[in-house]
Write a protein that holds these residues in place. Structure first.
Motif, PDB file in Angstrom:
ATOM      1  N   LYS A 169       0.821  -1.207   0.000  1.00 25.11           N
ATOM      2  CA  LYS A 169       0.000   0.000   0.000  1.00 25.11           C
ATOM      3  C   LYS A 169       0.855   1.257   0.000  1.00 25.11           C
ATOM      4  O   LYS A 169       0.531   2.249  -0.666  1.00 25.11           O
ATOM      5  N   MET A 170       1.983   1.215   0.730  1.00 27.02           N
ATOM      6  CA  MET A 170       2.847   2.383   0.799  1.00 27.02           C
ATOM      7  C   MET A 170       3.522   2.669  -0.539  1.00 27.02           C
ATOM      8  O   MET A 170       3.537   3.804  -1.016  1.00 27.02           O
ATOM      9  N   THR A 171       4.062   1.622  -1.184  1.00 27.37           N
ATOM     10  CA  THR A 171       4.779   1.848  -2.438  1.00 27.37           C
ATOM     11  C   THR A 171       3.827   2.269  -3.550  1.00 27.37           C
ATOM     12  O   THR A 171       4.196   3.055  -4.422  1.00 27.37           O
ATOM     13  N   GLN A 172       2.582   1.782  -3.527  1.00 28.26           N
ATOM     14  CA  GLN A 172       1.609   2.251  -4.509  1.00 28.26           C
ATOM     15  C   GLN A 172       1.296   3.720  -4.277  1.00 28.26           C
ATOM     16  O   GLN A 172       1.151   4.494  -5.224  1.00 28.26           O
ATOM     17  N   SER A 173       1.234   4.125  -3.019  1.00 23.99           N
ATOM     18  CA  SER A 173       0.861   5.493  -2.682  1.00 23.99           C
ATOM     19  C   SER A 173       1.928   6.505  -3.077  1.00 23.99           C
ATOM     20  O   SER A 173       1.597   7.589  -3.571  1.00 23.99           O
ATOM     21  N   VAL A 174       3.212   6.175  -2.903  1.00 22.62           N
ATOM     22  CA  VAL A 174       4.266   7.172  -3.108  1.00 22.62           C
ATOM     23  C   VAL A 174       5.120   6.930  -4.344  1.00 22.62           C
ATOM     24  O   VAL A 174       5.818   7.842  -4.798  1.00 22.62           O
ATOM     25  N   TRP A 175       5.079   5.705  -4.923  1.00 24.56           N
ATOM     26  CA  TRP A 175       5.971   5.389  -6.040  1.00 24.56           C
ATOM     27  C   TRP A 175       5.202   4.999  -7.292  1.00 24.56           C
ATOM     28  O   TRP A 175       5.670   5.198  -8.413  1.00 24.56           O
ATOM     29  N   HIS A 177       4.430   2.202  -8.836  1.00 24.40           N
ATOM     30  CA  HIS A 177       4.870   1.151  -9.754  1.00 24.40           C
ATOM     31  C   HIS A 177       4.152  -0.166  -9.477  1.00 24.40           C
ATOM     32  O   HIS A 177       4.475  -1.182 -10.095  1.00 24.40           O
ATOM     33  N   ASN A 178       3.219  -0.145  -8.533  1.00 24.22           N
ATOM     34  CA  ASN A 178       2.505  -1.363  -8.151  1.00 24.22           C
ATOM     35  C   ASN A 178       1.044  -1.061  -7.923  1.00 24.22           C
ATOM     36  O   ASN A 178       0.653   0.095  -7.735  1.00 24.22           O
ATOM     37  N   SER A 199       0.487  -7.059  -8.696  1.00 21.55           N
ATOM     38  CA  SER A 199       1.822  -6.612  -8.299  1.00 21.55           C
ATOM     39  C   SER A 199       2.777  -7.796  -8.164  1.00 21.55           C
ATOM     40  O   SER A 199       2.390  -8.876  -7.713  1.00 21.55           O
ATOM     41  N   GLY A 200       4.027  -7.561  -8.545  1.00 17.19           N
ATOM     42  CA  GLY A 200       5.060  -8.583  -8.416  1.00 17.19           C
ATOM     43  C   GLY A 200       6.040  -8.246  -7.313  1.00 17.19           C
ATOM     44  O   GLY A 200       6.311  -7.073  -7.040  1.00 17.19           O
ATOM     45  N   GLU A 206      19.909  -8.860   0.018  1.00 21.10           N
ATOM     46  CA  GLU A 206      19.941  -8.253   1.342  1.00 21.10           C
ATOM     47  C   GLU A 206      19.075  -9.039   2.316  1.00 21.10           C
ATOM     48  O   GLU A 206      17.992  -9.510   1.962  1.00 21.10           O
ATOM     49  N   LYS A 207      19.516  -9.143   3.526  1.00 19.10           N
ATOM     50  CA  LYS A 207      18.802  -9.905   4.546  1.00 19.10           C
ATOM     51  C   LYS A 207      17.430  -9.305   4.813  1.00 19.10           C
ATOM     52  O   LYS A 207      17.297  -8.148   5.186  1.00 19.10           O
ATOM     53  N   GLY A 208      16.405 -10.127   4.616  1.00 18.91           N
ATOM     54  CA  GLY A 208      15.048  -9.721   4.947  1.00 18.91           C
ATOM     55  C   GLY A 208      14.407  -8.739   3.989  1.00 18.91           C
ATOM     56  O   GLY A 208      13.295  -8.296   4.219  1.00 18.91           O
ATOM     57  N   ILE A 209      15.115  -8.376   2.899  1.00 23.86           N
ATOM     58  CA  ILE A 209      14.586  -7.345   2.006  1.00 23.86           C
ATOM     59  C   ILE A 209      13.971  -7.991   0.768  1.00 23.86           C
ATOM     60  O   ILE A 209      14.625  -8.768   0.069  1.00 23.86           O
ATOM     61  N   MET A 210      12.709  -7.684   0.519  1.00 23.43           N
ATOM     62  CA  MET A 210      12.020  -8.052  -0.706  1.00 23.43           C
ATOM     63  C   MET A 210      11.492  -6.782  -1.351  1.00 23.43           C
ATOM     64  O   MET A 210      11.100  -5.840  -0.660  1.00 23.43           O
ATOM     65  N   VAL A 211      11.469  -6.740  -2.681  1.00 22.99           N
ATOM     66  CA  VAL A 211      11.151  -5.511  -3.399  1.00 22.99           C
ATOM     67  C   VAL A 211       9.942  -5.740  -4.300  1.00 22.99           C
ATOM     68  O   VAL A 211       9.893  -6.717  -5.057  1.00 22.99           O
ATOM     69  N   TYR A 212       8.972  -4.841  -4.206  1.00 22.36           N
ATOM     70  CA  TYR A 212       7.877  -4.832  -5.170  1.00 22.36           C
ATOM     71  C   TYR A 212       8.389  -4.223  -6.472  1.00 22.36           C
ATOM     72  O   TYR A 212       8.924  -3.113  -6.475  1.00 22.36           O
ATOM     73  N   ASP A 213       8.238  -4.938  -7.563  1.00 26.45           N
ATOM     74  CA  ASP A 213       8.833  -4.489  -8.817  1.00 26.45           C
ATOM     75  C   ASP A 213       7.945  -4.890  -9.993  1.00 26.45           C
ATOM     76  O   ASP A 213       7.984  -6.020 -10.469  1.00 26.45           O
TER      77      ASP A 213
END
Length: 390
Positions: A169-175, A177-178, A199-200, A206-213
């Motif tokens: 929800k955050m990345t859709q709101s400010v970026w 791309h999702n 969304s993908g 990186e440890k614990g990091i997943m990216v919506y792309d």
């Protein structure tokens, strides 16, 4: 007589209290395994489902909140393989002593291999089940399995499914791309035989990091590919779900760049008929602020601002046109043009519905964009001196 009626009412009231006392279907918390995320993969060769359940490890979560040591992970992922989703849920009882509880499930992850094979049959189960919330977001794991996504523990959030839900929800709101799409949206799209985009998400080293792309594009229930970057922004803009993002523009009289923050965008889609073929008009109005400047430019000059607005409008128009053409070339109507035709011209739609994919590849469309820069931030001055232009 009157006394007899009173006794009758009293007896009836007493009988009703028996139905109200107690909770016949209650479930104790210490007998439940609260599922926060669910993943679905397709097993190679067998065609069976590999269903994963991310369960809150309540005892360790409470210990960590109380300041105890790290101990075990706050989540546990169980998995079961079966020919049906419901069977996999029941089969998981072989591995866990508590009953799986799905009312707090916050995320559904579909593996890319599963998505490419088709997801039509999955949502019959969710539509019939009374245990799942239909507002649960659905995403696709990129180049990995849904199980791998659920097993990864994310920073800041004890339950990674909860964190991924908030991040979507955050990345859709400010970026922008999702796109947030939930179970009921997919059920609705499938009932109308409408193409869609989900969304993908992908793992990183990186440890614990997943990216919506990017967005996974579906045609007739099967994933056909990915749309990323400006294509994803254009889809959100055309669907009127965009809130904010960043655009890069060229500086006047310079090779350097300045950046604009989109604050709002409204689009409208109108459909008409030309020579028996649908023709579409897309109108977009966008507003934003100048957010960053890397060149000498006078933002107090009206002519300069008009030029920047024109460039921004042209840039947005080119982005929208490229995305629509990509959708047409792929014969994937994720923008809902066919639905617009069916609403306005139901009789004509009945004639062209069967061959809509071929007709869609050849429709006429026109895009126009109005862009307005409302603010330049806390200063009108550029910090790059004039000499930097040479």
């Amino acid at each position: 007589m009157r006394r007899g009626v009173r006794l009758l009412w009293l007896a009836a009231a007493c009988c009703m209290t028996f139905a109200l006392s107690g909770c016949w279907n209650s479930r104790e918390l210490n007998n439940l395994a609260i599922v926060t995320g669910m993943g679905i993969d397709r097993m190679n060769g067998t065609g069976q489902y590999l269903v994963s359940f991310q369960v809150v490890n309540s005892s360790k979560l409470a210990a960590n909140l109380d300041g105890g040591g790290p101990g075990e992970l706050p989540i546990i992922v169980y998995a079961a393989t079966e020919n049906s989703l419901f069977g996999a849920m029941r089969k998981a009882s072989q591995k866990i002593s508590r009953q799986l509880f799905f009312s707090h499930t916050q995320l559904l992850v579909i593996g890319e291999a599963m998505a490419r094979g088709g997801i039509q049959e999955l949502f019959d189960f969710f539509d019939r089940s009374h245990e799942f919330r239909l507002n649960m977001p659905v995403i696709v794991s990129k180049d990995t399995t849904a199980q791998a996504i659920l097993r990864k523990v994310t920073p800041l959030e004890k339950a990674s499914a909860s964190g991924l839900n908030k991040r979507l929800k955050m990345t859709q709101s400010v970026w922008a791309h999702n796109l947030t799409v939930d179970v009921k949206d997919i059920i609705s799209a499938q009932s109308r035989a409408q193409d869609m985009a989900l969304s993908g998400i992908e793992n990183t080293p990186e440890k614990g990091i997943m990216v919506y792309d990017g967005l996974a594009v579906f045609r007739e229930g099967k994933m056909t590919g990915w749309l990323k970057g400006e294509h994803a922004i254009a889809i959100l803009m055309l669907k009127n779900t965009i809130k904010s993002t960043i655009f890069q523009l060229s500086c006047p009289h310079s090779k350097d760049k300045l950046f604009v923050e989109l604050l709002s965008a409204k689009s409208s889609l109108q459909v008409g008929m030309r020579s028996g073929k649908p023709a579409f008009r897309i109108r977009v109005k966008e507003e934003g602020n100048v957010s960053e400047v890397h060149c000498p430019v006078d933002l107090n000059n009206k002519a300069t601002m008009v030029k920047l607005q024109r460039e921004w409008a042209d840039r947005t128009k080119a982005m929208l046109e490229a995305t629509i053409r990509t959708s047409m070339n792929e014969r994937t109507d994720i923008l809902g043009f066919g639905e617009a035709v069916s609403r306005k011209y139901p009789k004509a739609w009945k004639r062209m519905e069967r061959d809509w994919r071929e007709a869609y590849a050849d429709v006429d469309f026109d895009v126009s964009v109005e862009a307005y820069l409302r603010n330049t931030g806390m200063t009108l001055k550029a910090y790059i001196p004039e000499a930097s232009e040479t």
